[in-house]
Design an enzyme around this catalytic site. Structure first.
Site: not given
Length: 341
Positions: A145-146
Site C-alpha cells: 500500500e503506502m
C-alpha cells in the site's frame, strides 16, 4: 352528491391505508434492527466522537491535510485518498487496491469505502481491529500500500514547520508528534465523513422521503432477510459467516478469519462503490444481490424482487460533506526524499 361523497371516502381511505403502511414499515424496520443517522448534529457528534481524542475543528482540518498528503507514503505519490477517493464514494473503483510500485493487493482485496467507516464495529475485511485509529495506521505501513515505516512518516511531518505549527494549534504547544498521533488525527477527519440519506430521513419520520417503489424495495429487503447482516446504523460493518469459496469469490485466496468470518460491508452509498465484495470481483449491484441470496440466504431471488431491492439500495446514497482539496505544507531541505524502491 352521493358519488362525490363516495369518491372522498375512497380518497381518505387510501391516505389512511398509505399512512398505516408507512407506520408498519417503520415498525418492521425497527424490528429488523435498522437505525437512522440522527438529524441532530449534536447527536451525530456523540455517535462518532472519540472521548480519548475529541473532535475539534483544528484537528479536522489537520487530519484532512494528512489524509490528502501523498508524502506520508514511501514513494511520495500515494495518499489515503488514492484508495479511498472522496470524490468517488470513498473508494478507488478498481477490483484490487493498487499501492507502492503499482503492486496490487496480494490477496486481491478491494478498498472499502471510508465514508461512514466510523459506524463499523470492525475494521479491515478480517475485522482484526474495531478502532478507526488502528485502521488508519495499517495502510500507511503496509508494503503493498503506502509502504512507509513509522519513522519515515514522522520525519516527513516534523520536517515541515507548517505541520508542526498546526499540531501545536490542535493539541497544544507541548504536543509530541509521533506516528500514533499523526494517524489518530487522520481518524478524527474520517470520523466526520458521515452521509445521511433519504432512507435516514424516512426512518426519522419523514414519510415522503422515500418513493413508493423505494418503500416496496425496503420491504422486500427486510422480508428476504438482507437486514439480518446489513443492519444497525451502519447497514453493515460487523463480522458475519461468509463462504468466500462459493461462486469463485475466493479470488486472491482470502477466506476471512479462521472461523470463516468476513466483515459485512456497509450498504450506504452502495451504488457508488462498485466493484463489490472483498475481492472486487462483481461489478453489477443486481448480480451482487442475487449472489447474496444464493450464498447467504440460501434462496433464489427473482429478477423482479432483485430490481426492487436495488431500487431501495440506491436510496441509501447520502449527502457528502463539502470537502475542498487542502493546500499542503511546503517541504524543506530536511524532508526525506521520495523513495520509489
Amino acid at each position: 352528491m352521493k358519488k362525490a361523497m363516495v369518491l372522498v371516502t375512497v380518497l381518505f381511505a387510501g391516505v389512511s391505508a398509505f399512512a398505516m403502511s408507512d407506520s408498519e414499515l417503520l415498525k418492521k424496520a425497527g424490528d429488523a434492527g435498522l437505525k437512522a443517522i440522527p438529524t441532530s448534529q449534536l447527536e451525530i457528534l456523540k455517535l462518532v466522537d472519540n472521548p480519548k481524542n475529541p473532535i475539534t475543528d483544528a484537528k479536522i482540518e489537520l487530519g484532512k491535510k494528512l489524509y490528502f498528503d501523498p508524502r506520508l507514503s514511501k514513494s511520495g505519490i500515494i495518499s489515503c485518498n488514492t484508495c479511498h477517493n472522496l470524490g468517488m464514494g470513498g473508494v478507488d473503483g478498481v477490483g484490487a487496491a493498487v499501492g507502492h510500485k503499482w503492486t496490487p493487493n496480494p490477496a486481491h482485496l478491494n478498498s472499502p469505502t471510508v465514508y461512514n467507516s466510523v459506524l463499523n464495529k470492525a475494521q479491515f475485511w478480517d475485522g482484526r481491529d474495531p478502532h478507526l485509529e488502528a485502521q488508519a495506521q495499517g495502510p500507511i505501513q503496509a508494503g503493498p500500500e503506502m509502504a512507509a515505516p513509522k519513522g519515515l512518516v514522522e520525519k516527513r511531518v516534523l520536517s515541515m514547520p507548517a505541520y508542526v505549527q498546526e499540531f501545536k494549534k490542535a493539541y497544544g504547544d507541548n504536543v509530541k508528534i509521533d506516528f500514533s498521533l499523526i494517524t489518530d488525527t487522520i481518524a478524527v477527519f474520517e470520523r466526520k465523513l458521515i452521509t445521511p440519506s433519504r432512507y435516514d430521513a424516512f426512518l426519522n419520520g419523514n414519510m415522503n422521503a422515500l418513493t413508493p417503489s423505494e418503500k416496496e424495495g425496503m420491504t422486500v429487503f427486510i422480508d428476504k432477510g438482507c437486514a439480518s447482516c446489513h443492519n444497525d446504523i451502519g447497514l453493515g460493518g460487523t463480522m458475519m459467516p461468509f463462504d468466500a469459496k462459493k461462486y469463485n469469490l475466493n479470488v486472491g485466496g482470502f477466506t476471512g478469519t479462521k472461523d470463516g468470518m468476513v466483515k459485512t460491508p456497509t450498504l450506504r452509498n452502495i451504488e457508488e462503490t462498485a466493484p463489490y465484495f472483498h475481492n472486487g470481483n462483481v461489478w453489477s449491484l443486481k448480480q451482487a444481490v442475487k449472489l447474496m441470496g444464493d450464498i447467504q440466504l440460501d434462496m433464489k431471488i427473482s429478477d423482479k424482487d432483485t430490481d426492487k431491492i436495488v431500487t431501495f439500495l440506491n436510496a441509501l446514497t447520502g449527502v457528502k460533506p463539502d470537502i475542498s482539496y487542502p493546500q499542503l505544507p511546503v517541504i524543506t531541505e530536511k524532508t526525506p526524499k521520495p523513495d520509489m524502491n
